[in-house]
Design an enzyme around this catalytic site. Sequence first.
Site, PDB file in Angstrom:
ATOM      1  N   THR A  74      37.815  79.920  53.201  1.00  0.00           N
ATOM      2  CA  THR A  74      38.337  79.485  54.507  1.00  0.00           C
ATOM      3  C   THR A  74      39.816  79.867  54.557  1.00  0.00           C
ATOM      4  O   THR A  74      40.680  78.996  54.529  1.00  0.00           O
ATOM      5  CB  THR A  74      38.167  77.963  54.706  1.00  0.00           C
ATOM      6  OG1 THR A  74      38.645  77.296  53.525  1.00  0.00           O
ATOM      7  CG2 THR A  74      36.734  77.578  54.941  1.00  0.00           C
ATOM      8  N   GLY A 120      52.053  77.815  44.624  1.00  0.00           N
ATOM      9  CA  GLY A 120      51.395  78.972  45.221  1.00  0.00           C
ATOM     10  C   GLY A 120      49.905  78.740  45.152  1.00  0.00           C
ATOM     11  O   GLY A 120      49.444  77.600  45.101  1.00  0.00           O
ATOM     12  N   THR A 165      36.845  74.015  51.805  1.00  0.00           N
ATOM     13  CA  THR A 165      37.793  73.113  52.467  1.00  0.00           C
ATOM     14  C   THR A 165      37.813  73.443  53.955  1.00  0.00           C
ATOM     15  O   THR A 165      38.188  74.558  54.337  1.00  0.00           O
ATOM     16  CB  THR A 165      39.192  73.295  51.851  1.00  0.00           C
ATOM     17  OG1 THR A 165      39.092  73.054  50.446  1.00  0.00           O
ATOM     18  CG2 THR A 165      40.202  72.348  52.475  1.00  0.00           C
ATOM     19  N   CYS A 223      45.234  77.588  47.739  1.00  0.00           N
ATOM     20  CA  CYS A 223      44.935  76.348  48.461  1.00  0.00           C
ATOM     21  C   CYS A 223      46.133  75.574  49.003  1.00  0.00           C
ATOM     22  O   CYS A 223      46.177  75.301  50.193  1.00  0.00           O
ATOM     23  CB  CYS A 223      44.049  75.473  47.596  1.00  0.00           C
ATOM     24  SG  CYS A 223      42.408  76.232  47.471  1.00  0.00           S
ATOM     25  N   ARG A 258      46.754  84.998  44.637  1.00  0.00           N
ATOM     26  CA  ARG A 258      46.927  84.627  46.046  1.00  0.00           C
ATOM     27  C   ARG A 258      48.147  83.702  46.176  1.00  0.00           C
ATOM     28  O   ARG A 258      48.246  82.703  45.476  1.00  0.00           O
ATOM     29  CB  ARG A 258      45.658  83.943  46.573  1.00  0.00           C
ATOM     30  CG  ARG A 258      44.492  84.917  46.710  1.00  0.00           C
ATOM     31  CD  ARG A 258      43.230  84.250  47.194  1.00  0.00           C
ATOM     32  NE  ARG A 258      42.546  83.494  46.162  1.00  0.00           N
ATOM     33  CZ  ARG A 258      41.360  82.911  46.324  1.00  0.00           C
ATOM     34  NH1 ARG A 258      40.741  82.994  47.480  1.00  0.00           N
ATOM     35  NH2 ARG A 258      40.795  82.245  45.331  1.00  0.00           N
ATOM     36  N   SER A 307      56.448  68.812  37.665  1.00  0.00           N
ATOM     37  CA  SER A 307      57.111  69.950  37.018  1.00  0.00           C
ATOM     38  C   SER A 307      57.857  70.748  38.082  1.00  0.00           C
ATOM     39  O   SER A 307      57.233  71.360  38.953  1.00  0.00           O
ATOM     40  CB  SER A 307      56.096  70.863  36.329  1.00  0.00           C
ATOM     41  OG  SER A 307      55.409  70.155  35.348  1.00  0.00           O
TER      42      SER A 307
HETATM   43  N1  LIG Z   1      39.958  78.281  44.512  1.00  0.00           N
HETATM   44  C1  LIG Z   1      40.043  76.997  44.270  1.00  0.00           C
HETATM   45  O1  LIG Z   1      40.570  76.573  43.255  1.00  0.00           O
HETATM   46  C2  LIG Z   1      39.499  75.991  45.233  1.00  0.00           C
HETATM   47  C3  LIG Z   1      39.023  76.376  46.485  1.00  0.00           C
HETATM   48  N2  LIG Z   1      38.555  75.431  47.364  1.00  0.00           N
HETATM   49  C4  LIG Z   1      38.007  75.850  48.652  1.00  0.00           C
HETATM   50  O2  LIG Z   1      36.721  76.439  48.401  1.00  0.00           O
HETATM   51  C5  LIG Z   1      36.481  77.533  49.284  1.00  0.00           C
HETATM   52  C6  LIG Z   1      36.192  78.797  48.490  1.00  0.00           C
HETATM   53  O3  LIG Z   1      37.359  79.136  47.771  1.00  0.00           O
HETATM   54  P1  LIG Z   1      37.324  80.266  46.624  1.00  0.00           P
HETATM   55  O4  LIG Z   1      36.165  80.015  45.733  1.00  0.00           O
HETATM   56  O5  LIG Z   1      38.678  80.325  46.053  1.00  0.00           O
HETATM   57  O6  LIG Z   1      37.030  81.562  47.521  1.00  0.00           O
HETATM   58  P2  LIG Z   1      36.794  83.078  47.053  1.00  0.00           P
HETATM   59  O7  LIG Z   1      37.481  83.915  48.044  1.00  0.00           O
HETATM   60  O8  LIG Z   1      37.090  83.219  45.604  1.00  0.00           O
HETATM   61  O9  LIG Z   1      35.211  83.249  47.212  1.00  0.00           O
HETATM   62  C7  LIG Z   1      34.531  83.224  48.418  1.00  0.00           C
HETATM   63  C8  LIG Z   1      33.251  84.054  48.265  1.00  0.00           C
HETATM   64  O10 LIG Z   1      32.439  83.909  49.428  1.00  0.00           O
HETATM   65  C9  LIG Z   1      31.765  85.149  49.643  1.00  0.00           C
HETATM   66  N3  LIG Z   1      31.210  85.159  51.004  1.00  0.00           N
HETATM   67  C10 LIG Z   1      31.844  85.342  52.189  1.00  0.00           C
HETATM   68  N4  LIG Z   1      30.969  85.253  53.205  1.00  0.00           N
HETATM   69  C11 LIG Z   1      29.753  84.970  52.666  1.00  0.00           C
HETATM   70  C12 LIG Z   1      28.459  84.736  53.199  1.00  0.00           C
HETATM   71  N5  LIG Z   1      28.222  84.740  54.506  1.00  0.00           N
HETATM   72  N6  LIG Z   1      27.452  84.477  52.342  1.00  0.00           N
HETATM   73  C13 LIG Z   1      27.647  84.463  51.011  1.00  0.00           C
HETATM   74  N7  LIG Z   1      28.857  84.681  50.454  1.00  0.00           N
HETATM   75  C14 LIG Z   1      29.891  84.924  51.268  1.00  0.00           C
HETATM   76  C15 LIG Z   1      32.832  86.168  49.349  1.00  0.00           C
HETATM   77  O11 LIG Z   1      32.277  87.446  49.093  1.00  0.00           O
HETATM   78  C16 LIG Z   1      33.488  85.551  48.113  1.00  0.00           C
HETATM   79  O12 LIG Z   1      32.873  86.009  46.918  1.00  0.00           O
HETATM   80  C17 LIG Z   1      37.714  77.601  50.188  1.00  0.00           C
HETATM   81  O13 LIG Z   1      37.474  76.833  51.344  1.00  0.00           O
HETATM   82  C18 LIG Z   1      38.796  76.927  49.355  1.00  0.00           C
HETATM   83  O14 LIG Z   1      39.813  76.352  50.150  1.00  0.00           O
HETATM   84  C19 LIG Z   1      38.515  74.102  47.061  1.00  0.00           C
HETATM   85  C20 LIG Z   1      38.961  73.672  45.836  1.00  0.00           C
HETATM   86  C21 LIG Z   1      39.454  74.574  44.816  1.00  0.00           C
HETATM   87  O1  LIG Z   2      42.105  72.893  46.781  1.00  0.00           O
HETATM   88  C1  LIG Z   2      42.293  73.602  45.816  1.00  0.00           C
HETATM   89  O2  LIG Z   2      42.101  74.805  45.770  1.00  0.00           O
HETATM   90  C2  LIG Z   2      42.848  73.045  44.554  1.00  0.00           C
HETATM   91  O3  LIG Z   2      44.303  73.137  44.674  1.00  0.00           O
HETATM   92  C3  LIG Z   2      44.991  72.688  43.517  1.00  0.00           C
HETATM   93  O4  LIG Z   2      44.588  73.439  42.374  1.00  0.00           O
HETATM   94  P1  LIG Z   2      45.179  74.889  42.017  1.00  0.00           P
HETATM   95  O5  LIG Z   2      45.825  75.464  43.237  1.00  0.00           O
HETATM   96  O6  LIG Z   2      44.083  75.639  41.368  1.00  0.00           O
HETATM   97  O7  LIG Z   2      46.272  74.644  40.887  1.00  0.00           O
HETATM   98  P2  LIG Z   2      47.393  73.524  40.627  1.00  0.00           P
HETATM   99  O8  LIG Z   2      47.400  73.218  39.197  1.00  0.00           O
HETATM  100  O9  LIG Z   2      47.281  72.389  41.556  1.00  0.00           O
HETATM  101  O10 LIG Z   2      48.732  74.329  40.968  1.00  0.00           O
HETATM  102  C4  LIG Z   2      49.038  74.747  42.285  1.00  0.00           C
HETATM  103  C5  LIG Z   2      50.456  75.285  42.328  1.00  0.00           C
HETATM  104  O11 LIG Z   2      51.399  74.233  42.170  1.00  0.00           O
HETATM  105  C6  LIG Z   2      52.333  74.563  41.158  1.00  0.00           C
HETATM  106  N1  LIG Z   2      52.748  73.316  40.467  1.00  0.00           N
HETATM  107  C7  LIG Z   2      51.817  72.447  40.011  1.00  0.00           C
HETATM  108  C8  LIG Z   2      52.207  71.281  39.395  1.00  0.00           C
HETATM  109  C9  LIG Z   2      53.568  70.987  39.240  1.00  0.00           C
HETATM  110  O12 LIG Z   2      53.978  69.936  38.696  1.00  0.00           O
HETATM  111  N2  LIG Z   2      54.470  71.875  39.709  1.00  0.00           N
HETATM  112  C10 LIG Z   2      54.099  73.042  40.326  1.00  0.00           C
HETATM  113  O13 LIG Z   2      54.976  73.821  40.758  1.00  0.00           O
HETATM  114  C11 LIG Z   2      51.602  75.526  40.232  1.00  0.00           C
HETATM  115  O14 LIG Z   2      52.511  76.336  39.536  1.00  0.00           O
HETATM  116  C12 LIG Z   2      50.779  76.310  41.233  1.00  0.00           C
HETATM  117  O15 LIG Z   2      51.538  77.358  41.780  1.00  0.00           O
HETATM  118  C13 LIG Z   2      44.633  71.214  43.270  1.00  0.00           C
HETATM  119  O16 LIG Z   2      45.303  70.764  42.082  1.00  0.00           O
HETATM  120  C14 LIG Z   2      43.129  71.053  43.105  1.00  0.00           C
HETATM  121  O17 LIG Z   2      42.817  69.667  42.965  1.00  0.00           O
HETATM  122  C15 LIG Z   2      42.435  71.602  44.338  1.00  0.00           C
HETATM  123  O18 LIG Z   2      41.026  71.555  44.194  1.00  0.00           O
END
Ligand SMILES: NC(=O)C1=CN([C@@H]2O[C@H](COP(=O)(O)OP(=O)(O)OC[C@H]3O[C@@H](n4cnc5c(N)ncnc54)[C@H](O)[C@@H]3O)[C@@H](O)[C@H]2O)C=CC1
Ligand SMILES: O=C(O)[C@H]1O[C@H](OP(=O)(O)OP(=O)(O)OC[C@H]2O[C@@H](n3ccc(=O)[nH]c3=O)[C@H](O)[C@@H]2O)[C@H](O)[C@@H](O)[C@@H]1O
Length: 439
Positions: free
Chosen positions: A86, A257, A121, A260, A327, A251
């Site tokens: 998203t 960055g 999300t 998310c 990203r 920290s």
């Molecule tokens: N990356 C993270 O640490 C976290 C991400 N999220 C949320 O989860 C969601 C996914 O994030 P990521 O895994 O990082 O995304 P990503 O960009 O790594 O993966 C998304 C995948 O969906 C696939 N895709 C797109 N359209 C599709 C379709 N119609 N059918 C099947 N596959 C399709 C893409 O090819 C890609 O492999 C986002 O909404 C993000 O905000 C939530 C918590 C942690």
């Molecule tokens: O929605 C999401 O995608 C995820 O976003 C974050 O997870 P993530 O982005 O993978 O990593 P974090 O450990 O949270 O770090 C995010 C950024 O904050 C920075 N950060 C983190 C902690 C800190 O104390 N200071 C700081 O600058 C990190 O360097 C990094 O750039 C949240 O921690 C997860 O709970 C959530 O699921």
Amino acid sequence: MKVTIAGIGYVGLVTGVCLAEIGHEITCVDTDHKKISDLNKGESPIYEPGITELIKHNLAKGAIRFTTNSKQAYSFAEIIFISVGTPESDDGSANLQYIKEAAEEIGQSIRKNVIVVTKSTVPVGTNEKIKKWIENKITGRLKVSIVSNPEFLREGSAIYDTFNGDRIIIGAEDELSANIIGDLYKPFDLPIIKTDIRSAEMIKYASNAFLATKISFINEIANICEKVGANIEDVAQGIGKDSRIGSQFLSAGIGYGGSCFPKDTKALVQIAGDVHHRFELLESVIKVNNVQRNRLVHKAKEVLGPLAGKKAAILGLSFKPNTDDIREAASISMIEQLLAEKAEVFAFDPVVNGKIKALFPENIKLCTSIDEAITKADLCFIATEWNEIKEYPLVKFKDLMKEPFIFDGRNCFQLMEAEKFNLNYYSIGREPVIAKYSN
Ligand SMILES: NC(=O)C1=CN([C@@H]2O[C@H](COP(=O)(O)OP(=O)(O)OC[C@H]3O[C@@H](n4cnc5c(N)ncnc54)[C@H](O)[C@@H]3O)[C@@H](O)[C@H]2O)C=CC1
Ligand SMILES: O=C(O)[C@H]1O[C@H](OP(=O)(O)OP(=O)(O)OC[C@H]2O[C@@H](n3ccc(=O)[nH]c3=O)[C@H](O)[C@@H]2O)[C@H](O)[C@@H](O)[C@@H]1O
């Protein structure tokens, strides 16, 4: 249970292998053919500690399969997870294009009643739209129940987080679906909070916004520390001991960055704006983060003057350690600033290479070791606190660099150590260390 997962990125893949690990029958669907073909060979498309072992183990025991054939994968699933991206739209809101496509494909394909669980999300109210998008495509009389089940894993510790999360949020429209999804997760033995769909959607944005707020807060305190001669590490430890504040996410550095926090904070400002509420606190959090990212290059210019023609090393390119995700990484804006200053950029990261080269195909030199990046460098930036960087012998900065000017955006080293090796060491929220004599 038979579960199909749509979108095999960081979230979908981790969810898939972990659910397979606890005994479910998992089908993973993605539109990316290369990704699926690599996964079928047991190769992970992402760098995430422990993931390759879990992919191989579950492929071998037949608990997981990877396919691009969405129609077949959705047709007889009992539960379908949506975990497609998203990303941010131009106006900061969440782009729901991939969600809509996946929802419509699900509607076209299902042949039995199904629970559709949104892990991506998504803004408050989106799950209601997902239900409509699915139902508009259904032929026949099938029932779709929608569940919002936001994800809280962190990249770099995603598998650990899945097995050891603080809570599982289940926002459902009916009790039966909530209980079925609760049962699916039971083997994880984690606290489960059941709520309505809109609250579940809001919990996700509020969590990320709160964590981002903590980071911008500590970064502002760090900036003041530098000016008043206090030490941010001690200050963070001192306030973090108060259990009402907590020691995590204090920290200081060059800002948050990743895929998310930057997008979710902006999306929440939009969500609030849509109901005529100006979320000024969160707007400030975002503003502070944007300024924080530029601080180190500014500092380098203050100390060294114009950077044109200088050899600048940058260590750590991923947005945080233990991931290959770049990203919204701080390194990218730093590289952009350095190139705008006409510095020569020599970059090193333990795992990131192709992705950064694709962004800067001709302008930066990618190095295969820290030694190579810093040799004869005029200055060195640290953007990510990888262990390889934190454990790098400080004496080598002195031995290999032209003059050891280090600008550390992640406070990787003790000030006393920098003094001991006669470095010029500028970090965040701490007094600078100035070398007593030059190389
Ligand atoms: N990356 C993270 O640490 C976290 C991400 N999220 C949320 O989860 C969601 C996914 O994030 P990521 O895994 O990082 O995304 P990503 O960009 O790594 O993966 C998304 C995948 O969906 C696939 N895709 C797109 N359209 C599709 C379709 N119609 N059918 C099947 N596959 C399709 C893409 O090819 C890609 O492999 C986002 O909404 C993000 O905000 C939530 C918590 C942690
Ligand atoms: O929605 C999401 O995608 C995820 O976003 C974050 O997870 P993530 O982005 O993978 O990593 P974090 O450990 O949270 O770090 C995010 C950024 O904050 C920075 N950060 C983190 C902690 C800190 O104390 N200071 C700081 O600058 C990190 O360097 C990094 O750039 C949240 O921690 C997860 O709970 C959530 O699921």
